[in-house]
Design a protein around this motif. Structure first.
Motif, PDB file in Angstrom:
ATOM      1  N   ALA A 107      33.420  -0.605  45.237  1.00  0.00           N
ATOM      2  CA  ALA A 107      33.219   0.342  44.131  1.00  0.00           C
ATOM      3  C   ALA A 107      34.326   0.313  43.094  1.00  0.00           C
ATOM      4  CB  ALA A 107      33.078   1.760  44.692  1.00  0.00           C
ATOM      5  N   HIS A 108      35.490  -0.269  43.436  1.00  0.00           N
ATOM      6  CA  HIS A 108      36.629  -0.292  42.518  1.00  0.00           C
ATOM      7  C   HIS A 108      36.966   1.139  42.102  1.00  0.00           C
ATOM      8  CE1 HIS A 108      38.807  -1.477  38.699  1.00  0.00           C
ATOM      9  NE2 HIS A 108      39.367  -2.286  39.587  1.00  0.00           N
ATOM     10  N   CYS A 109      37.211   1.394  40.822  1.00  0.00           N
ATOM     11  CA  CYS A 109      37.586   2.745  40.382  1.00  0.00           C
ATOM     12  C   CYS A 109      36.379   3.653  40.189  1.00  0.00           C
ATOM     13  CB  CYS A 109      38.431   2.697  39.116  1.00  0.00           C
ATOM     14  SG  CYS A 109      37.605   1.971  37.680  1.00  0.00           S
ATOM     15  N   GLY A 110      35.155   3.109  40.298  1.00  0.00           N
ATOM     16  CA  GLY A 110      33.989   3.970  40.324  1.00  0.00           C
ATOM     17  C   GLY A 110      33.046   3.909  39.148  1.00  0.00           C
ATOM     18  N   TYR A 111      33.138   2.878  38.297  1.00  0.00           N
ATOM     19  CA  TYR A 111      32.239   2.801  37.144  1.00  0.00           C
ATOM     20  C   TYR A 111      30.781   2.880  37.577  1.00  0.00           C
ATOM     21  CZ  TYR A 111      29.592   0.726  33.278  1.00  0.00           C
ATOM     22  OH  TYR A 111      28.649   0.483  32.306  1.00  0.00           O
ATOM     23  N   PHE A 112      30.370   2.001  38.499  1.00  0.00           N
ATOM     24  CA  PHE A 112      28.981   2.030  38.934  1.00  0.00           C
ATOM     25  C   PHE A 112      28.699   3.229  39.842  1.00  0.00           C
ATOM     26  CE2 PHE A 112      29.186  -2.585  37.868  1.00  0.00           C
ATOM     27  CZ  PHE A 112      28.177  -2.580  36.914  1.00  0.00           C
ATOM     28  N   SER A 113      29.682   3.670  40.604  1.00  0.00           N
ATOM     29  CA  SER A 113      29.462   4.824  41.488  1.00  0.00           C
ATOM     30  C   SER A 113      29.115   6.074  40.699  1.00  0.00           C
ATOM     31  CB  SER A 113      30.692   5.078  42.361  1.00  0.00           C
ATOM     32  OG  SER A 113      30.760   4.171  43.431  1.00  0.00           O
ATOM     33  N   VAL A 114      29.840   6.327  39.619  1.00  0.00           N
ATOM     34  CA  VAL A 114      29.560   7.516  38.814  1.00  0.00           C
ATOM     35  C   VAL A 114      28.156   7.441  38.230  1.00  0.00           C
ATOM     36  CG1 VAL A 114      30.204   8.701  36.682  1.00  0.00           C
ATOM     37  CG2 VAL A 114      31.969   8.064  38.334  1.00  0.00           C
ATOM     38  N   GLU A 174      45.058  -6.873  38.780  1.00  0.00           N
ATOM     39  CA  GLU A 174      43.638  -7.266  38.860  1.00  0.00           C
ATOM     40  C   GLU A 174      43.018  -6.715  40.138  1.00  0.00           C
ATOM     41  OE1 GLU A 174      41.343  -8.476  37.157  1.00  0.00           O
ATOM     42  OE2 GLU A 174      41.979  -9.996  35.717  1.00  0.00           O
ATOM     43  N   PRO A 175      42.989  -5.395  40.331  1.00  0.00           N
ATOM     44  CA  PRO A 175      42.456  -4.848  41.583  1.00  0.00           C
ATOM     45  C   PRO A 175      40.993  -5.154  41.818  1.00  0.00           C
ATOM     46  CG  PRO A 175      42.871  -3.103  39.975  1.00  0.00           C
ATOM     47  CD  PRO A 175      43.503  -4.342  39.431  1.00  0.00           C
ATOM     48  N   LYS A 176      40.226  -5.485  40.778  1.00  0.00           N
ATOM     49  CA  LYS A 176      38.820  -5.827  40.995  1.00  0.00           C
ATOM     50  C   LYS A 176      38.674  -7.113  41.811  1.00  0.00           C
ATOM     51  CE  LYS A 176      37.985  -8.445  36.697  1.00  0.00           C
ATOM     52  NZ  LYS A 176      37.797  -9.751  37.326  1.00  0.00           N
ATOM     53  N   ASN A 177      39.739  -7.910  41.875  1.00  0.00           N
ATOM     54  CA  ASN A 177      39.706  -9.154  42.636  1.00  0.00           C
ATOM     55  C   ASN A 177      40.322  -9.009  44.027  1.00  0.00           C
ATOM     56  OD1 ASN A 177      38.468 -10.509  40.509  1.00  0.00           O
ATOM     57  ND2 ASN A 177      40.417 -11.132  39.610  1.00  0.00           N
ATOM     58  N   ALA A 178      40.540  -7.788  44.485  1.00  0.00           N
ATOM     59  CA  ALA A 178      41.036  -7.585  45.844  1.00  0.00           C
ATOM     60  C   ALA A 178      40.057  -8.192  46.833  1.00  0.00           C
ATOM     61  CB  ALA A 178      41.226  -6.097  46.111  1.00  0.00           C
ATOM     62  N   HIS A 179      40.592  -8.854  47.873  1.00  0.00           N
ATOM     63  CA  HIS A 179      39.719  -9.552  48.814  1.00  0.00           C
ATOM     64  C   HIS A 179      40.353  -9.590  50.195  1.00  0.00           C
ATOM     65  CE1 HIS A 179      42.461 -12.489  47.005  1.00  0.00           C
ATOM     66  NE2 HIS A 179      42.388 -13.161  48.154  1.00  0.00           N
ATOM     67  N   VAL A 180      39.511  -9.671  51.196  1.00  0.00           N
ATOM     68  CA  VAL A 180      39.962  -9.747  52.578  1.00  0.00           C
ATOM     69  C   VAL A 180      40.471 -11.152  52.862  1.00  0.00           C
ATOM     70  CG1 VAL A 180      39.218  -9.654  54.988  1.00  0.00           C
ATOM     71  CG2 VAL A 180      38.430  -7.915  53.363  1.00  0.00           C
ATOM     72  N   VAL A 181      41.638 -11.241  53.509  1.00  0.00           N
ATOM     73  CA  VAL A 181      42.220 -12.532  53.882  1.00  0.00           C
ATOM     74  C   VAL A 181      42.428 -12.570  55.391  1.00  0.00           C
ATOM     75  CG1 VAL A 181      43.344 -12.887  51.659  1.00  0.00           C
ATOM     76  CG2 VAL A 181      44.579 -11.695  53.470  1.00  0.00           C
ATOM     77  N   GLN A 182      42.522 -13.784  55.917  1.00  0.00           N
ATOM     78  CA  GLN A 182      42.747 -13.962  57.335  1.00  0.00           C
ATOM     79  C   GLN A 182      44.245 -14.010  57.629  1.00  0.00           C
ATOM     80  OE1 GLN A 182      40.112 -13.917  59.486  1.00  0.00           O
ATOM     81  NE2 GLN A 182      38.913 -13.562  57.617  1.00  0.00           N
ATOM     82  N   GLY A 183      44.638 -13.582  58.818  1.00  0.00           N
ATOM     83  CA  GLY A 183      46.027 -13.657  59.227  1.00  0.00           C
ATOM     84  C   GLY A 183      46.842 -12.464  58.791  1.00  0.00           C
ATOM     85  N   LYS A 184      48.144 -12.564  59.025  1.00  0.00           N
ATOM     86  CA  LYS A 184      49.052 -11.463  58.706  1.00  0.00           C
ATOM     87  C   LYS A 184      49.237 -11.344  57.207  1.00  0.00           C
ATOM     88  CE  LYS A 184      52.582 -10.414  61.016  1.00  0.00           C
ATOM     89  NZ  LYS A 184      53.924 -10.369  61.643  1.00  0.00           N
TER      90      LYS A 184
END
Length: 295
Positions: A107-114, A174-184
């Motif tokens: 949802a990021h900061c909520g543009y589509f959620s709102v 660029e928080p919209k590009n936050a992504h899950v990564v493997q490892g520590k």
């Protein structure tokens, strides 16, 4: 001109504001000239800096939204233009109806959620998922300031195929590009809770799901299993980039095995029918917003 008194109903206030041109009629986005609509929304956009890298701005000519001013990817557009990805915005307005149960995944900061919270109305339900803690806080504030917190549940978690924890990498500015990564994790990473979508209370009744998760789409899809197995009418808007998946054809087959019709929300042409070959023959680095419908 008739001025409204303090006893005016919300519906009267809304109609009055739209008549004056001070509140944009989002239903106009179902049809008509996109470029004209964007110009009107841009003209209604206002932004106020609140301090501590936070601003509040008017989006879509009617909603208030909190943003991080350091976010160059999305917040800069919201503060100056008041909209984001108009092709997806138009499609969502055409598809989401009052009373629906909707999941906004990423949802990021909520543009589509709102927007979604307004579209489902007081009889609907929005489950909004954002694992990045600062963005989730902005999302909660934006939902509340627009009066949608009674129909919206914000989940500060990542979704995937299992229960546990995940490492989220958040690129600077660029928080919209936050992504899950493997490892520590290292600098710029945060540990977040990980859950399956189908174990979230209320999610089994989903009518519409938006998934934009920067590479986690296949794991999230696996975590939808009990939702998909209900064989109810369902619409899913899913970002697909072949380069992110070990076997993109296999993932697409997995998607279509649940009885979905396939289309794409095109930047210029809007909703366009697509074959599996069309999707797989596109540049693997292109983000394709697939529109999946059944029932």
């Amino acid at each position: 001109m008739r001025f409204l008194d303090h006893q005016a109903s919300p519906a009267e206030i809304r109609r009055h504001g739209e008549a004056l041109g001070t509140i944009f009629d989002i239903w106009a986005l179902r049809t008509g000239d996109r470029w004209r609509h964007e110009a009107v929304i841009r003209g209604l956009c206002q932004t106020a800096y609140l301090g501590d890298h936070t601003a509040i701005c008017r989006i879509l000519g009617r909603y208030k939204m909190y943003v991080d001013t350091r976010d160059v990817g999305v917040a800069s557009h919201l503060m100056l233009d008041g909209y984001w990805e108009m092709w997806n915005t138009e499609t969502i307005i055409r598809l989401v109806k009052p009373g629906m149960t909707v999941l906004d995944v990423g949802a990021h900061c909520g543009y589509f959620s709102v927007l979604l919270a307004d579209l489902v109305g007081p009889t609907g339900k929005l489950l909004s998922f954002e694992p990045n803690p600062p963005m989730a806080e902005l999302l909660r504030r934006s939902v509340a300031v627009n009066g949608f917190d009674g129909r919206t549940t914000v989940h500060e978690i990542a979704l995937g195929q299992e229960r546990g924890t995940a490492t989220l990498e958040v690129p600077k500015n660029e928080p919209k590009n936050a992504h899950v990564v493997q490892g520590k994790g290292g600098p710029g990473t945060v540990e977040v809770p990980l859950r399956r979508a189908d174990e979230i209370p209320g999610a089994l009744d989903a009518d519409f799901i938006k998934i934009d998760a920067e590479g986690a789409e296949q794991a999230i899809w696996t975590g939808l299993n009990d939702i998909l197995a209900r064989n109810r009418p369902l619409t899913i808007l899913l970002e697909f980039a072949a380069v992110r998946y070990a076997d993109p054809a296999g993932f697409l087959n997995q998607i279509l095995s649940h009885g979905f019709n396939l289309a794409e929300v095109d930047l210029v042409g809007g909703v366009q029918g697509r074959s599996p070959a069309d999707v797989l023959n596109a540049s693997p680095h292109d983000d394709q917003m697939l529109l999946l419908t059944r029932g």
